[in-house]
Scaffold this motif. Structure first.
Motif, short mmCIF file in Angstrom:
data_model
loop_
_atom_site.label_atom_id
_atom_site.label_comp_id
_atom_site.label_asym_id
_atom_site.label_seq_id
_atom_site.Cartn_x
_atom_site.Cartn_y
_atom_site.Cartn_z
N GLY A 120 -38.73 -28.31 50.26
CA GLY A 120 -39.29 -28.45 48.11
C GLY A 120 -38.11 -29.25 47.87
N LEU A 121 -36.96 -29.54 47.79
CA LEU A 121 -36.11 -30.32 47.25
C LEU A 121 -35.87 -31.62 47.78
N LEU A 122 -36.61 -31.86 48.90
CA LEU A 122 -36.70 -33.26 49.15
C LEU A 122 -37.91 -34.33 48.30
N TRP A 123 -39.14 -33.11 48.95
CA TRP A 123 -40.26 -33.71 47.92
C TRP A 123 -40.42 -34.07 46.71
N LEU A 124 -39.37 -32.27 45.56
CA LEU A 124 -39.21 -32.61 44.50
C LEU A 124 -38.16 -34.51 43.90
N GLY A 125 -37.09 -34.77 44.97
CA GLY A 125 -36.64 -35.66 44.28
C GLY A 125 -37.59 -36.79 44.33
N ALA A 126 -38.10 -36.80 45.74
CA ALA A 126 -39.66 -38.05 46.47
C ALA A 126 -40.43 -37.71 45.41
N GLY A 127 -40.94 -37.17 44.30
CA GLY A 127 -42.24 -37.34 44.21
C GLY A 127 -41.63 -37.35 42.21
N THR A 128 -40.10 -37.11 41.65
CA THR A 128 -39.69 -37.63 40.76
C THR A 128 -39.37 -39.34 40.47
N THR A 129 -39.06 -39.28 41.14
CA THR A 129 -38.44 -41.47 42.00
C THR A 129 -39.64 -41.86 41.86
N ILE A 130 -40.88 -41.42 42.76
CA ILE A 130 -42.75 -42.07 42.82
C ILE A 130 -42.97 -41.93 40.97
N PRO A 159 -52.61 -48.31 22.40
CA PRO A 159 -52.34 -46.99 22.64
C PRO A 159 -51.38 -46.50 23.82
N LEU A 160 -51.54 -45.30 23.94
CA LEU A 160 -50.49 -45.19 25.13
C LEU A 160 -51.30 -44.30 26.31
N ASP A 161 -52.34 -44.17 25.63
CA ASP A 161 -53.72 -43.50 25.97
C ASP A 161 -53.60 -42.94 27.64
N GLU A 162 -53.72 -44.70 27.58
CA GLU A 162 -54.01 -45.06 29.73
C GLU A 162 -52.90 -44.58 30.24
N ILE A 163 -51.99 -45.56 29.74
CA ILE A 163 -50.70 -44.96 30.38
C ILE A 163 -50.45 -43.58 30.80
N ARG A 164 -50.43 -42.40 29.29
CA ARG A 164 -50.62 -40.54 29.56
C ARG A 164 -51.51 -40.69 30.34
N GLY A 165 -52.83 -41.19 30.94
CA GLY A 165 -53.84 -40.75 31.35
C GLY A 165 -53.98 -40.98 33.15
N LYS A 166 -52.93 -41.77 33.56
CA LYS A 166 -52.73 -42.36 34.79
C LYS A 166 -51.00 -41.81 35.50
N LEU A 167 -50.22 -41.51 34.19
CA LEU A 167 -50.19 -40.53 34.45
C LEU A 167 -50.00 -39.54 34.98
N ASN A 168 -50.51 -38.21 34.17
CA ASN A 168 -51.14 -37.04 34.33
C ASN A 168 -52.06 -36.47 35.68
N ARG A 169 -52.38 -37.65 36.12
CA ARG A 169 -53.14 -38.11 37.10
C ARG A 169 -52.47 -37.99 38.28
N LEU A 170 -51.53 -38.94 38.35
CA LEU A 170 -50.40 -38.98 38.85
C LEU A 170 -50.01 -37.73 38.93
N LEU A 171 -48.44 -36.91 38.52
CA LEU A 171 -48.44 -35.74 38.49
C LEU A 171 -49.48 -34.57 39.41
N ALA A 172 -50.22 -34.93 38.84
CA ALA A 172 -51.51 -33.97 39.31
C ALA A 172 -51.95 -34.05 40.68
N GLY A 173 -51.55 -35.54 41.43
CA GLY A 173 -51.70 -35.46 42.40
C GLY A 173 -50.40 -35.68 43.57
N LEU A 174 -49.11 -35.70 42.55
CA LEU A 174 -48.18 -34.60 43.62
C LEU A 174 -47.89 -33.30 43.31
N LEU A 175 -48.48 -32.80 42.59
CA LEU A 175 -48.01 -31.55 42.24
C LEU A 175 -49.41 -30.64 43.76
#
Length: 443
Positions: A17-27, A144-160
């Protein structure tokens, strides 16, 4: 206390879990930085496009911009100011003025309508200004930063999602690995559970065990060997004691039954037989207790003079030896010293000297030789048969010459050997070609 299996599983999963958290945060932050850098570069490029559009060739201003104010995109806001800070042009989708930046730069901020945007500002040209003629201009472009926010939210959901799936797969894999890794321990536990107290000859096979468990199996085998030897010794003690006590007990019973049937017969002779039987039982019990104590206790390490010890022990047997014409001869230096347990050396040498004083060919002598590695007690024994030498240390074994002596129980040499083994020595007997019996105690 948690089991090893649970602790290992929890440890592996926590590490994963710690390894994946570090890797996910870095990504996540790497992707975010890339998106921000891309938008910054895009906005600066749009600033140049706007400047070209409104400025025309050279440094002059166009009377009217040749492009649609929304041609750069519906989500792109832009505005142009002259040298005095007056707004000249702006995009049609812009409801209010954009904030001006102090010089070239890129910032993130929130507009008056609540839209979170990234703004880039550039200054172009310089000099005076006459109407829409030549002069300096300042261009600000925002998105607007909406597009970037959307991409980041999709990435975060994928990482989770991947992390949750990884934890589930990791739990299954780790459980399987831990179970297989601890299987040898379960096998050893099963072997231990299968051991019967009445049969301690089972051993733990080291073949197929991991290298870390092979020393444990070896130590368990040694423990089983010691336990087996202890159990065999206790059983032998009980069996030998019962066997040896049977004869004097039977004698006492016979005398008692005779006294009951014929109370007027027997007299002092019968009581002498009773005393002799009791003495024999007392001798057996004392010898067995000494033997058990020597086999159980650890030997001490001390230095003692051999000559003084032998002379003190020989004093107990001197009268018997002199009556038989047996003498003692010592062949070692006067100050020679031994290292070991005084009590065990006393039992060992006392029994050897006592046997020699009583059973040596008479007239004759008992010779004691000693050096740094051994002590040898020898005496002539031409009546002893070669096949009897191996039985000298058997418990309760007595030669033909000693069988008629009720006070002897056949435990003296067994006790002597036990004392030698307790001090890490070996006591062996050898019948020489000249008919002399050698008792050798040493390494």
């Amino acid at each position: 206390m948690k089991s090893i299996r649970r602790r290992l599983t929890a440890g592996f999963l926590a590490g994963f879990g710690l390894l994946w958290l570090g890797a996910g945060t870095t990504i996540y932050y790497s992707y975010r930085s890339g998106l921000m850098a891309g938008m910054e570069a895009e906005l600066l490029n749009l600033c140049r496009q706007v400047r070209t559009t409104v400025g025309g060739p050279g440094r002059g201003w166009r009377a009217e911009p040749p492009i649609d104010p929304e041609a750069l995109g519906p989500d792109v806001f832009w505005q142009v100011w002259d040298a005095e800070g007056a707004g000249v042009f702006r995009s049609g989708n812009l409801a209010a003025d954009l904030p001006r930046l102090s010089g070239d730069g890129v910032e993130r901020m929130t507009l008056a309508d609540g839209t979170r945007v990234m703004i880039a500002g550039r200054q172009f040209g310089g000099g005076g200004r006459r109407g829409f003629g030549r002069g300096a201009m300042e261009v600000t472009v925002a998105r607007p930063l909406d597009e970037i926010r959307g991409k980041l939210n999709r990435l975060l959901a994928g990482l989770l999602a991947v992390g949750a799936g990884g934890v589930a797969a990791g739990w299954w894999c780790v459980s399987l690995w831990v179970r297989r890794g601890l299987a040898p321990l379960d096998r050893i536990a099963g072997q231990v559970a299968a051991i019967d107290v009445n049969a301690l000859n089972g051993r733990f096979a080291e073949s197929g065990l991991p290298a870390e468990l092979q020393p444990i199996a070896g130590r368990l085998d040694e423990l089983m060997e010691r336990l087996g030897e202890s159990f065999r010794r206790e059983r032998r003690f009980s069996a030998d004691l019962a066997h040896e006590m049977r004869t004097p007990v039977a004698e006492l019973r016979t005398i008692a039954e005779s006294a009951v049937k014929w109370p007027d017969e027997g007299g002092p002779a019968a009581w002498r037989d009773v005393v002799a039987s009791v003495k024999r039982m007392e001798s057996v019990v004392q010898a067995m207790l000494q033997l058990a104590r020597v086999e159980r206790e650890a030997a001490a390490a001390e230095t003692l003079g051999l000559r003084d010890l032998i002379e003190a022990l020989w004093a107990d047997h001197r009268a018997l030896a002199e009556s038989r014409g047996v003498t003692l001869r010592l062949e070692f230096p006067t100050g020679f010293e031994l290292t070991g347990d005084r009590g065990m050396w006393s039992h060992l040498l006392g029994n050897l000297l006592g046997n020699a004083a009583e059973y040596a060919d008479a007239p004759g002598e008992v010779v004691v030789v000693a050096d740094s590695s051994r002590v040898i007690v020898s005496n002539p024994a031409r009546k002893l048969k070669p096949e009897e030498v191996e039985r000298l240390f058997d418990r309760f074994w007595r030669g033909d010459e000693a069988r008629g002596e009720s006070v002897h129980c056949g435990l003296g040499l067994s006790l002597a050997r036990a004392c030698a083994e307790g001090m890490g020595l070996r006591l062996v007997a050898r019948l020489r070609d000249d008919g002399w019996l050698e008792m050798r105690a040493g390494k």
